[in-house]
Design a protein around this motif. Structure first.
Motif, PDB file in Angstrom:
ATOM      1  N   PRO A 176      39.455  36.181  31.004  1.00 28.09           N
ATOM      2  CA  PRO A 176      40.355  35.646  30.729  1.00 28.09           C
ATOM      3  C   PRO A 176      41.194  34.309  30.203  1.00 28.09           C
ATOM      4  CG  PRO A 176      40.670  36.139  32.665  1.00 28.09           C
ATOM      5  CD  PRO A 176      39.536  36.535  32.328  1.00 28.09           C
ATOM      6  N   ASP A 177      41.684  33.478  29.839  1.00 23.71           N
ATOM      7  CA  ASP A 177      42.323  32.112  29.370  1.00 23.71           C
ATOM      8  C   ASP A 177      42.364  31.930  31.002  1.00 23.71           C
ATOM      9  OD1 ASP A 177      44.599  30.646  28.534  1.00 23.71           O
ATOM     10  OD2 ASP A 177      42.646  29.533  28.005  1.00 23.71           O
ATOM     11  N   MET A 178      42.367  30.439  30.884  1.00 21.77           N
ATOM     12  CA  MET A 178      42.611  29.910  32.252  1.00 21.77           C
ATOM     13  C   MET A 178      44.184  29.920  32.498  1.00 21.77           C
ATOM     14  SD  MET A 178      41.685  25.911  31.353  1.00 21.77           S
ATOM     15  CE  MET A 178      43.019  24.424  30.335  1.00 21.77           C
ATOM     16  N   HIS A 179      45.088  29.371  31.140  1.00 20.90           N
ATOM     17  CA  HIS A 179      46.441  29.992  31.599  1.00 20.90           C
ATOM     18  C   HIS A 179      46.895  31.320  31.695  1.00 20.90           C
ATOM     19  CE1 HIS A 179      46.787  25.911  28.948  1.00 20.90           C
ATOM     20  NE2 HIS A 179      45.722  26.051  28.577  1.00 20.90           N
ATOM     21  N   GLU A 180      46.565  32.031  30.630  1.00 17.12           N
ATOM     22  CA  GLU A 180      46.623  33.876  31.614  1.00 17.12           C
ATOM     23  C   GLU A 180      46.257  34.002  32.652  1.00 17.12           C
ATOM     24  OE1 GLU A 180      46.254  37.784  28.793  1.00 17.12           O
ATOM     25  OE2 GLU A 180      44.601  36.429  28.581  1.00 17.12           O
ATOM     26  N   ILE A 181      45.864  33.345  34.070  1.00 15.00           N
ATOM     27  CA  ILE A 181      45.002  33.506  35.016  1.00 15.00           C
ATOM     28  C   ILE A 181      45.911  32.941  35.664  1.00 15.00           C
ATOM     29  CG2 ILE A 181      43.536  32.810  36.714  1.00 15.00           C
ATOM     30  CD1 ILE A 181      41.125  32.704  34.307  1.00 15.00           C
ATOM     31  N   TYR A 182      46.611  31.112  35.199  1.00 12.60           N
ATOM     32  CA  TYR A 182      47.520  30.950  36.530  1.00 12.60           C
ATOM     33  C   TYR A 182      48.415  31.996  36.105  1.00 12.60           C
ATOM     34  CZ  TYR A 182      50.520  27.963  37.565  1.00 12.60           C
ATOM     35  OH  TYR A 182      51.462  26.403  38.479  1.00 12.60           O
ATOM     36  N   CYS A 183      49.396  32.076  34.588  1.00 11.15           N
ATOM     37  CA  CYS A 183      50.797  33.320  34.344  1.00 11.15           C
ATOM     38  C   CYS A 183      50.381  34.823  35.833  1.00 11.15           C
ATOM     39  CB  CYS A 183      50.757  33.933  33.565  1.00 11.15           C
ATOM     40  SG  CYS A 183      51.644  32.519  32.823  1.00 11.15           S
ATOM     41  N   TYR A 184      48.738  34.886  36.036  1.00  9.18           N
ATOM     42  CA  TYR A 184      48.173  35.704  36.888  1.00  9.18           C
ATOM     43  C   TYR A 184      48.554  35.819  38.369  1.00  9.18           C
ATOM     44  CZ  TYR A 184      47.674  39.371  33.027  1.00  9.18           C
ATOM     45  OH  TYR A 184      47.616  40.757  32.227  1.00  9.18           O
ATOM     46  N   ILE A 185      48.337  34.693  38.638  1.00 13.23           N
ATOM     47  CA  ILE A 185      48.936  33.948  39.959  1.00 13.23           C
ATOM     48  C   ILE A 185      50.163  33.839  40.417  1.00 13.23           C
ATOM     49  CG2 ILE A 185      48.747  32.217  41.473  1.00 13.23           C
ATOM     50  CD1 ILE A 185      45.960  31.334  40.352  1.00 13.23           C
ATOM     51  N   GLN A 211      38.029  35.673  41.453  1.00 16.84           N
ATOM     52  CA  GLN A 211      36.881  35.893  41.387  1.00 16.84           C
ATOM     53  C   GLN A 211      36.429  34.708  39.822  1.00 16.84           C
ATOM     54  OE1 GLN A 211      33.179  36.521  42.501  1.00 16.84           O
ATOM     55  NE2 GLN A 211      32.967  35.177  40.880  1.00 16.84           N
ATOM     56  N   ASP A 212      37.493  35.170  38.693  1.00 15.99           N
ATOM     57  CA  ASP A 212      38.166  34.627  38.415  1.00 15.99           C
ATOM     58  C   ASP A 212      38.890  33.162  37.913  1.00 15.99           C
ATOM     59  OD1 ASP A 212      37.329  36.891  36.240  1.00 15.99           O
ATOM     60  OD2 ASP A 212      39.643  37.378  36.504  1.00 15.99           O
ATOM     61  N   VAL A 213      39.132  32.444  39.092  1.00 19.78           N
ATOM     62  CA  VAL A 213      39.803  31.267  38.911  1.00 19.78           C
ATOM     63  C   VAL A 213      38.638  30.023  39.112  1.00 19.78           C
ATOM     64  CG1 VAL A 213      40.627  30.111  40.661  1.00 19.78           C
ATOM     65  CG2 VAL A 213      42.014  31.870  40.031  1.00 19.78           C
ATOM     66  N   HIS A 214      37.247  30.560  39.707  1.00 19.22           N
ATOM     67  CA  HIS A 214      36.004  30.757  40.414  1.00 19.22           C
ATOM     68  C   HIS A 214      35.539  30.563  39.467  1.00 19.22           C
ATOM     69  CE1 HIS A 214      35.781  31.067  45.184  1.00 19.22           C
ATOM     70  NE2 HIS A 214      37.164  30.939  44.565  1.00 19.22           N
ATOM     71  N   ASP A 215      34.952  31.163  38.534  1.00 27.23           N
ATOM     72  CA  ASP A 215      34.535  31.180  37.334  1.00 27.23           C
ATOM     73  C   ASP A 215      35.285  30.208  35.842  1.00 27.23           C
ATOM     74  OD1 ASP A 215      33.208  32.787  38.267  1.00 27.23           O
ATOM     75  OD2 ASP A 215      33.801  34.525  37.037  1.00 27.23           O
ATOM     76  N   PHE A 235      44.554  25.690  39.919  1.00 29.31           N
ATOM     77  CA  PHE A 235      45.259  26.542  40.525  1.00 29.31           C
ATOM     78  C   PHE A 235      45.331  26.753  41.842  1.00 29.31           C
ATOM     79  CE2 PHE A 235      42.050  27.959  36.857  1.00 29.31           C
ATOM     80  CZ  PHE A 235      42.357  28.075  36.416  1.00 29.31           C
ATOM     81  N   ILE A 236      44.868  25.093  42.405  1.00 28.57           N
ATOM     82  CA  ILE A 236      44.824  25.128  44.156  1.00 28.57           C
ATOM     83  C   ILE A 236      45.360  23.756  44.486  1.00 28.57           C
ATOM     84  CG2 ILE A 236      43.023  24.750  46.312  1.00 28.57           C
ATOM     85  CD1 ILE A 236      41.020  26.131  44.739  1.00 28.57           C
ATOM     86  N   ARG A 237      46.236  24.122  45.443  1.00 29.53           N
ATOM     87  CA  ARG A 237      47.743  23.311  45.927  1.00 29.53           C
ATOM     88  C   ARG A 237      47.189  22.847  47.449  1.00 29.53           C
ATOM     89  NH1 ARG A 237      47.525  23.331  40.666  1.00 29.53           N
ATOM     90  NH2 ARG A 237      49.619  23.806  39.989  1.00 29.53           N
ATOM     91  N   SER A 238      46.273  24.145  47.695  1.00 28.27           N
ATOM     92  CA  SER A 238      45.670  23.461  49.227  1.00 28.27           C
ATOM     93  C   SER A 238      44.917  24.551  49.907  1.00 28.27           C
ATOM     94  CB  SER A 238      47.256  23.863  50.389  1.00 28.27           C
ATOM     95  OG  SER A 238      47.285  24.938  50.869  1.00 28.27           O
ATOM     96  N   GLN A 239      44.757  23.796  51.493  1.00 28.55           N
ATOM     97  CA  GLN A 239      43.639  24.425  52.306  1.00 28.55           C
ATOM     98  C   GLN A 239      43.879  25.707  51.907  1.00 28.55           C
ATOM     99  OE1 GLN A 239      42.437  21.386  54.816  1.00 28.55           O
ATOM    100  NE2 GLN A 239      41.367  19.983  53.942  1.00 28.55           N
ATOM    101  N   GLU A 240      45.207  25.856  52.163  1.00 31.06           N
ATOM    102  CA  GLU A 240      45.683  27.755  52.786  1.00 31.06           C
ATOM    103  C   GLU A 240      45.580  28.493  51.621  1.00 31.06           C
ATOM    104  OE1 GLU A 240      47.265  24.454  54.128  1.00 31.06           O
ATOM    105  OE2 GLU A 240      45.719  24.931  55.388  1.00 31.06           O
ATOM    106  N   SER A 241      45.015  28.068  50.015  1.00 30.41           N
ATOM    107  CA  SER A 241      45.075  28.775  49.105  1.00 30.41           C
ATOM    108  C   SER A 241      43.807  29.341  48.971  1.00 30.41           C
ATOM    109  CB  SER A 241      45.292  28.055  47.580  1.00 30.41           C
ATOM    110  OG  SER A 241      44.212  28.575  47.009  1.00 30.41           O
ATOM    111  N   ILE A 242      44.135  31.218  48.882  1.00 26.18           N
ATOM    112  CA  ILE A 242      43.185  32.335  48.935  1.00 26.18           C
ATOM    113  C   ILE A 242      42.105  31.607  47.947  1.00 26.18           C
ATOM    114  CG2 ILE A 242      44.942  34.153  49.240  1.00 26.18           C
ATOM    115  CD1 ILE A 242      44.871  34.561  46.380  1.00 26.18           C
ATOM    116  N   PHE A 243      42.276  30.529  46.530  1.00 23.51           N
ATOM    117  CA  PHE A 243      41.035  30.630  46.057  1.00 23.51           C
ATOM    118  C   PHE A 243      40.074  29.228  46.757  1.00 23.51           C
ATOM    119  CE2 PHE A 243      45.199  31.424  43.439  1.00 23.51           C
ATOM    120  CZ  PHE A 243      44.073  32.766  42.919  1.00 23.51           C
TER     121      PHE A 243
END
Length: 287
Positions: A176-185, A211-215, A235-243
């Motif tokens: 998926p496109d990175m912008h699409e990934i953001y919407c899925y987040i 996995q897609d965020v990492h990739d 994608f990552i706003r803090s150290q508590e992020s799941i990513f």
């Protein structure tokens, strides 16, 4: 060093920012209020409830569009404003349910009226503009509607169906496109709080998204802040992020890079350009 970086950025913001962005800065870093941000946001909202007027700075279309309305929902998410009685929220829900800029269960990523105003080339609408098959911004808008909307409204069930279809499509996608990934987040965050009876496995969805965020994050750090690529802060706003787990070193490197690459003006290099409208792009890049 950190204080100097912050103060230079703050000075630029106070000298140059639009009220919507200044009040957001004040809310997050000073003693600003939600009301101030909402008051500034409201001026971008049209009578139909949608948003325009270059809230999304790469499109100067004053008419309501799904992308600019999505940009408004992002600010509401920042503020944790999901009150159905809030006039901004109510207007957005009315726009989304109206059928405007919507077809085949997608809100259009681009609309024809974009072409009548200065804009980045990726917001140009071709003759086939309605043939959209991307869930940017549909996945995020649909989950916003389901999270906030009135369950008794006729469109609510449709929004639930769109959420389910969006997840099904995502689970079948390869890259998926990175912008699409953001919407899925956004959709994933909303699902944590929503009672959606949909045929998908939440945990599998979350694992694929991680996995897609990492990739999707560009591992060649020499391209960061030079080309339009994904960095951890996308994608990552803090150290508590799941990513965050597994990306600690890249996050630390980006923090270091931010400190080292600040321009004398207090800003950072914009990594994209418009092919036309040089005057307007100079204004938008400043925004």
């Amino acid at each position: 060093m950190v204080a100097q970086t912050y103060l230079k950025a703050r000075q630029f913001i106070y000298r140059n920012a639009r009220p919507i962005d200044l009040t957001r800065f004040q809310y997050h870093f000073e003693n600003g209020t939600k009301k101030a941000v909402l008051d500034a946001l409201a001026v971008y909202q049209n009578e139909d409830g949608g948003f325009g007027h270059a809230l999304e700075a790469d499109s100067w279309n004053p008419n309501s569009t799904p992308i600019q309305t999505w940009a408004a929902t992002e600010i509401l998410r920042e503020l944790d404003v999901f009150d159905l009685q809030n006039p901004i929220v109510k207007g957005i829900l009315n726009y989304l349910a109206s059928g405007q800029d919507f077809g085949n269960d997608f809100w259009y990523g681009v609309v024809p009226s974009n072409n009548d105003f200065p804009h980045a080339p990726w917001w140009s609408a071709g003759a086939d503009f309605q043939e959209t098959d991307t869930y940017n911004p549909t996945a995020s808008l649909a989950s916003f509607y389901v999270k906030v909307g009135d369950k008794q409204h006729p469109f609510y069930k449709k929004a639930e169906e769109i959420v389910a279809k969006a997840v099904k499509s995502y689970m079948a996608s390869a890259k998926p496109d990175m912008h699409e990934i953001y919407c899925y987040i956004n959709l994933l965050d909303d699902l944590r709080e929503m009672d959606v009876s949909a045929p998908f496995d939440y945990e599998r969805f979350k694992e694929k998204l991680i996995q897609d965020v990492h990739d999707s994050i560009e591992k060649d750090t020499s391209l960061w802040q030079k080309e339009y690529v994904s960095m951890p802060s996308e994608f990552i706003r803090s150290q508590e992020s799941i990513f965050y787990p597994g990306l600690e070193d890249l996050v630390a490197y980006e923090v270091k890079l931010i400190r080292e690459t600040q321009l004398e003006s207090g800003t950072w290099q914009v990594t994209w350009k418009w092919s036309d409208y040089a005057r307007e792009f100079a204004i938008s890049s400043n925004w």
